[in-house]
Design an enzyme around this catalytic site. Structure first.
Site, PDB file in Angstrom:
ATOM      1  N   HIS A   1       0.845  -1.204   0.000  1.00 59.48           N
ATOM      2  CA  HIS A   1       0.000   0.000   0.000  1.00 59.48           C
ATOM      3  C   HIS A   1       0.878   1.252   0.000  1.00 59.48           C
ATOM      4  O   HIS A   1       0.575   2.237  -0.687  1.00 59.48           O
ATOM      5  CB  HIS A   1      -0.889   0.056   1.247  1.00 59.48           C
ATOM      6  CG  HIS A   1      -1.874  -1.059   1.361  1.00 59.48           C
ATOM      7  ND1 HIS A   1      -1.742  -2.081   2.253  1.00 59.48           N
ATOM      8  CD2 HIS A   1      -3.028  -1.292   0.687  1.00 59.48           C
ATOM      9  CE1 HIS A   1      -2.757  -2.918   2.137  1.00 59.48           C
ATOM     10  NE2 HIS A   1      -3.556  -2.457   1.189  1.00 59.48           N
TER      11      HIS A   1
ATOM     12  N   GLN B   1      -9.781  -7.550  -9.977  1.00 59.38           N
ATOM     13  CA  GLN B   1     -10.428  -6.355  -9.427  1.00 59.38           C
ATOM     14  C   GLN B   1     -10.104  -5.130 -10.280  1.00 59.38           C
ATOM     15  O   GLN B   1     -10.984  -4.315 -10.605  1.00 59.38           O
ATOM     16  CB  GLN B   1      -9.953  -6.147  -7.989  1.00 59.38           C
ATOM     17  CG  GLN B   1     -10.345  -4.813  -7.393  1.00 59.38           C
ATOM     18  CD  GLN B   1      -9.995  -4.715  -5.919  1.00 59.38           C
ATOM     19  OE1 GLN B   1     -10.723  -5.220  -5.085  1.00 59.38           O
ATOM     20  NE2 GLN B   1      -8.888  -4.061  -5.586  1.00 59.38           N
TER      21      GLN B   1
HETATM   22  O1  PAF Z   1      -8.402  -4.012  -2.815  1.00 63.14           O
HETATM   23  C1  PAF Z   1      -8.978  -3.622  -1.782  1.00 63.14           C
HETATM   24  O2  PAF Z   1      -8.344  -3.403  -0.752  1.00 63.14           O
HETATM   25  C2  PAF Z   1     -10.491  -3.446  -1.780  1.00 63.14           C
HETATM   26  O3  PAF Z   1     -11.113  -4.417  -2.560  1.00 63.14           O
HETATM   27  C3  PAF Z   1     -10.929  -2.045  -2.203  1.00 63.14           C
HETATM   28  C4  PAF Z   1     -10.588  -1.749  -3.651  1.00 63.14           C
HETATM   29  C5  PAF Z   1     -10.304  -1.017  -1.285  1.00 63.14           C
HETATM   30  C6  PAF Z   1     -12.464  -1.923  -2.065  1.00 63.14           C
HETATM   31  O4  PAF Z   1     -12.878  -2.162  -0.763  1.00 63.14           O
END
Ligand code: PAF
Length: 270
Positions: free
Chosen positions: A24, A143
């Site tokens: 992150h 995603q």
């Molecule tokens: O990848 C993630 O951490 C989650 O799926 C997100 C994109 C923050 C949505 O809750």
């Protein structure tokens, strides 16, 4: 809601569920670089209950809000949006946001409702924050593909950026779930990357996709306590069957290491 904070520059958003790790932090630093000194970086930290189809998984998910604030601060984030579930969802909410093609395969097949929950929350976050840009990691490749589709089909004025997977020195893709592995499975988990690269080499040297996937699955399942959920080689954009081998492909894996489900992938072509 946060749009008044936006000056003339970009507003770059990094949506997260917290338990922030170096993966992150890398996204946040990329957001800072993209926004520049005139732009604004917004991180959201929200453990979205709607995208968990297993309540044990939600309960076990690590929560580290204070450390998350420190990480955001040290990565140059301007605004942290950390809402409660009550702020995000009315008790009688009745709108769903569903993507119906890319979501049916890979993780979507074994996590029903998961991507609808992701689309709902990301759509809401985009409406609330109104970023110009958003960054998502390629570890969650499916995603990322689905969110590109969400933005395209719903006309969100947001540019989506995909960031490369961040790995530990041993090759394991960073994930909040790694902290939940037993010591034995933590020691074995870097094999996922090793086997993915061996499979990529085999495919790029001409081996058949089905054979490559079967061998990768067998290698993973030879680790005690490991069960593959899926091992699939698909078109990197459609996430469905490869119809043109000249297009970019994706080799994606999900495997249970005991009670912890890990995912990883690599792009490949030939
Ligand atoms: O990848 C993630 O951490 C989650 O799926 C997100 C994109 C923050 C949505 O809750």
């Amino acid at each position: 809601m946060l749009a008044p904070l936006r000056g003339k520059g970009k507003m770059v958003m990094v949506p997260t569920m917290g338990a922030l790790h170096e993966g992150h932090a890398t996204l946040l630093r990329q957001a800072r670089a993209l926004a520049g000194s005139s732009g604004t970086v917004v991180a959201s930290v929200f453990l979205n209950p709607v995208q968990f189809n297993d309540s044990n998984d939600l309960a076990a998910y690590p929560r580290t809000p204070e450390a998350d604030m420190d990480t955001c601060r040290s990565c140059g984030v301007d605004v942290v949006f950390m809402p409660t579930p009550e702020v995000m969802y009315s008790g009688d909410r009745s709108i769903t946001v569903e993507e119906n093609h890319l979501s049916t395969v890979l993780c979507g097949a074994s996590r029903p409702g998961h991507f609808a929950g992701v689309c709902l929350v990301v759509g809401k976050l985009f409406n609330l924050v109104q970023p110009t840009d958003a960054i998502f990691g390629k570890k969650d490749y499916q995603q990322l593909a689905i969110l590109r589709r969400l933005v395209r089909d719903m006309d969100f004025p947001v540019t989506i950026h995909g960031a490369e997977i961040v790995r530990g020195e041993d090759g394991l893709a960073l994930s909040s779930r790694n902290a939940l592995l037993t010591p034995e499975h933590r020691a074995a988990a870097p094999c996922i990357r090793k086997y993915l690269l061996e499979a990529r080499d085999a495919y790029e040297s001409g081996a058949a996709a089905a054979a490559v996937c079967a061998e990768l699955r067998a290698k993973l399942e030879s680790i005690p306590g490991v069960q593959a959920d899926y091992v699939e080689l698909v078109d990197a954009e459609t996430l469905h069957e490869v119809t043109d081998e000249k297009r970019l492909c994706l080799l994606a894996v999900a495997a249970w290491f005991g009670k912890v489900r890990l995912i990883d992938n690599t792009e490949l072509s030939r």
